[in-house]
Design an enzyme around this catalytic site. Structure first.
Site, PDB file in Angstrom:
ATOM      1  N   SER A   1      -2.423 -39.478  14.599  1.00  0.00           N
ATOM      2  CA  SER A   1      -3.873 -39.546  14.640  1.00  0.00           C
ATOM      3  C   SER A   1      -4.308 -39.950  16.057  1.00  0.00           C
ATOM      4  CB  SER A   1      -4.352 -40.546  13.581  1.00  0.00           C
ATOM      5  OG  SER A   1      -5.668 -40.285  13.200  1.00  0.00           O
TER       6      SER A   1
ATOM      7  N   HIS B   1      -2.491 -35.568   6.480  1.00  0.00           N
ATOM      8  CA  HIS B   1      -2.562 -36.273   7.771  1.00  0.00           C
ATOM      9  C   HIS B   1      -1.205 -36.908   8.132  1.00  0.00           C
ATOM     10  CE1 HIS B   1      -4.988 -37.585  11.063  1.00  0.00           C
ATOM     11  NE2 HIS B   1      -5.092 -38.849  10.718  1.00  0.00           N
TER      12      HIS B   1
ATOM     13  N   ASP C   1      -4.724 -31.047   6.491  1.00  0.00           N
ATOM     14  CA  ASP C   1      -5.361 -32.167   7.183  1.00  0.00           C
ATOM     15  C   ASP C   1      -6.605 -31.712   7.940  1.00  0.00           C
ATOM     16  OD1 ASP C   1      -5.944 -34.492   8.531  1.00  0.00           O
ATOM     17  OD2 ASP C   1      -4.303 -34.284   9.986  1.00  0.00           O
TER      18      ASP C   1
END
Lengths: 474, 474
Positions: free
Chosen positions: A158, A435, A410
């Site tokens: 991320s 994710h 995602d």
């Protein structure tokens, strides 16, 4: 839109929290390094203690590689506890694991309790300062004899994945390569269409059950109709088991944002096995959700009743939640606060939806409104063009040795690098991945695509290590 | 030592001033771009006007290349007037020339007259901020249609050469390559021996005349003996035609620093043709100087009398200077002031001499004393490890497309890259070159080595341009 922008961005973080991992060896030591609060100026000469965690039980010293987690917006122990991949491969690589905390998160507070008190104290919360912290820390570690010839690999997911990639771009002397998992480095300016993010969420729901996305699409108008009367608003509060009954049309609007975020969250954590998020979730949670949303053509109350049942999968899978709280979609202990500041300064990510190609209400990206809201909340104004200027946008072909992994499920893959840019800027796609699934521990229910992705990632890491040793002739 | 460190470092700059060029076409337009005072923080949101000069009469638009001078510590017009190489090759390349002024120099003052008033206002005078200015400016220029596909080549000399190299390392998306002329990017920490700089100066004098370096070596003790008595000090003032007679032993020590700097300056500008520096100089000025220093075995007064004649070549070649001023070795209009601040913060360059392998008095590098002096002068403390941390020291092999050119006569070559590090990190040596001779205009007296160097530089620049166009498929 602006408020949505602000609140939605915090989601980057807390997916990490989500799923409890059974770590093969979660033992680490905690250390602190004195860092300059301001690496880029000399007026503020004070220091703070940056926390970092080290696990070296599998480290082949001297010279074994270092897997370096470039901490993102949260307490670093969350990331060490939720990045099972690193723990899983430590033995095979003979690697030391390091998890470096991002300044202004966890215990790494430049000004202690005052760190978030005003724009002046927040001034040093930027990605550039965080990268400089990492550089100083790696140099410090490599100045010990045993790590002198240790190749360092940056790993992050991320925002942490963005930092890993940028670390390799800006400080290639310190990291031989980077694994940037689910890193939306192109979610800026017009590098990608602003509506792609919500389209991916929508597709996840479309794929998970007939009528599902359509039910959600229709729910917004149903809510709006309810919001026209006091009776309708009271009905909504009751039907959704809200802890605090809605008091106005405005509160109904906020409730819609909360619902939107819930759908987005589900897309991010649509993992193939049961996992504990804010509360425990079943395997493939969107499929569970969609079981309640098969018929989009119901009357308003029946449709919204089903919507409630659907979000209940997310908020109350155990059946132990007495009521739902619309002011919360993220864990209290995590600093979505910090990310909100970062989104209001550097991390300006445009999002939009049109209600046609996605299941959300149409919302344009409005930078000026966003900027005003940031100024109100933080006393600073975002700079929408800065990140692309400093990190290169799509023109990153001069860089090397970066893996960009993205899961098709995602929404953050919208801003990710999904095609290889060169032999050494490699995109890995995980069709069944949400994710940064690849950063999670091995699991019997892992789809083949993530197993293959992890194997490829390890192969690249080994290649970088080998090339480094060849270059040093060791 | 520390004061010597401070004062010697200003020399980087004013060699540029030195020599009048007959430019083939010195016409340019002056522009200003609003830049954030602080690129790396959001508390200071104010802007300032960065000056830049543009000459586009030879530019083949659209898409012709841009030669971008990364301005260093001085008024940008000095660099545009003294970088004849760029003007000479503009026609052949169909290039636009851009000269970007470095913040805190010339007209590019972030806080106007207050810019140098205190450490707070000086806080944004760093190389990182300067590079960010360049990035913002290049992006701005490339957002015009005609320059959208223009490859940009960074060019600079001395500190400007360091910035050119670092620009390519940190912002490769904006510059396809860099010519870093006489750029001592390794004159930090222990990357090169601290005594190399003075050894090169010494070698220049040794090669230029028998007895020459030895005479200078012996002069220090002779001065010290003179300084033992008031009569001796009076004699020194008179023999050196000093404007302000020396009043103490301390002032004699300062006079020795001034002499040292003079020898260093001569080494930097030991050009093969007559050139105007602070005052006009003859061709190969060190040879002229050495004509007065053939006999090192004279008695003190005769030796020092010769030393005076020697430095008179530098300070009074025209014979019009009534007296010599020991407080000055650099032009008043140039901001050695600014460089002194930079040396006291980021640009910590260790120098030392041993009096055996060089012709100077022995002086150790003493960081702590240097730091104290910086604190006294500027209210800030230098960070000796920062530049290497941020720019990579010797581990820069991940970068590409940089030419490092160095002249053997130039003391700054001590900290330069003198061996190619890869196919695209290329060292060019100019045996007969002083400080960035290659950036100067063509001259009938140019030694073959600099003619070859310039030809090679142009060949590389053309190669980068070609590769860029191939990549874009245009």
């Amino acid at each position: 839109m602006a408020s949505q922008g602000l609140s939605r961005l915090v989601l980057l973080t807390w997916t990490f929290l989500g799923v409890s991992n059974v770590l093969s060896d979660p033992t680490y030591e905690t250390y602190y390094l004195e860092q300059k609060i301001d690496h880029f100026g000399f007026f503020e000469d004070a220091t703070f203690r940056q926390r970092y965690l080290v696990s070296d039980t599998r480290w082949k010293k001297p010279g074994g590689p270092i897997l370096f987690y470039t901490g993102n917006e949260g307490d670093i122990t969350l990331f060490s506890n939720n990045t099972g991949f690193m723990w899983d491969i430590a033995e095979e690589l003979g690697a030391m694991l390091v998890f470096a905390e991002h300044r202004y998160y966890g215990e790494s507070m430049p000004y202690g309790n005052l760190s978030y008190s005003d724009p002046k104290h927040l001034n040093y919360l930027t990605s550039e300062q965080a990268l400089a912290d990492f550089a100083v820390l790696i140099r410090f570690m490599k100045e010990s004899t045993e790590a002198k010839h240790s190749p360092v690999i940056a790993i992050g997911g991320s925002y942490g994945g963005m930092l890993a990639a940028w670390m390799r771009m800006k400080y290639p002397q310190y990291v031989v390569g980077a694994l940037a998992a689910s890193a939306p480095i192109w979610q800026f300016e017009d590098l990608v269409p602003c509506d792609l993010y919500y389209q991916i969420v929508t597709n996840d729901f479309k794929k998970s059950g007939s009528g599902c996305a359509e039910s959600i699409t229709k729910s917004w108008a149903a809510i709006n109709r309810m919001a026209e009367s006091d009776d309708g608003i009271r009905w909504l509060s009751s039907a959704f088991h809200l802890c605090s009954p809605l008091k106005s049309k405005e509160e109904v609007m906020a409730m819609k944002s909360w619902l939107s975020e819930t759908w987005v969250n589900l897309a991010m954590v649509d993992y193939p096995y049961p996992a504990s998020f804010l509360e425990p979730l079943p395997a493939w949670p969107i499929k569970e959700v969609c079981k309640y949303l098969k018929n989009p053509d119901l009357a308003d109350k029946e449709l919204l009743q089903n919507i409630f049942e659907a979000i209940n999968v997310y908020y109350n899978y155990t059946g132990e939640t007495p009521c739902l709280n619309t002011s919360q979609t993220a864990v209290g202990s995590l600093s979505d606060f910090g990310w909100s500041y970062q989104a209001c300064t550097e991390m300006v990510m445009p999002f939009c939806s049109d209600g046609v190609n996605d299941m959300f209400e149409p919302q344009k990206w409005d930078f000026d409104a966003f900027s005003d809201e940031c100024y109100k909340q933080w006393g600073v104004r975002p700079r929408e063009k800065w990140i692309r200027t400093v990190y290169g946008g799509k023109n990153i072909s001069a860089a090397s040795n970066i893996i960009f992994s993205n899961g098709d499920l995602d929404p953050w893959s919208a801003g990710g690098v999904k095609q290889s840019l060169s032999d050494s800027l490699v995109a890995i796609l995980i069709p069944d991945g949400a994710h940064h699934l690849d950063l999670r521990s091995n699991n019997p229910y892992d789809p083949k695509s993530v197993i293959q992705a992890r194997a490829l990632e390890v192969a690249y890491i080994k290649k970088w290590i080998q090339e480094y040793r060849q270059q040093l002739n060791i």
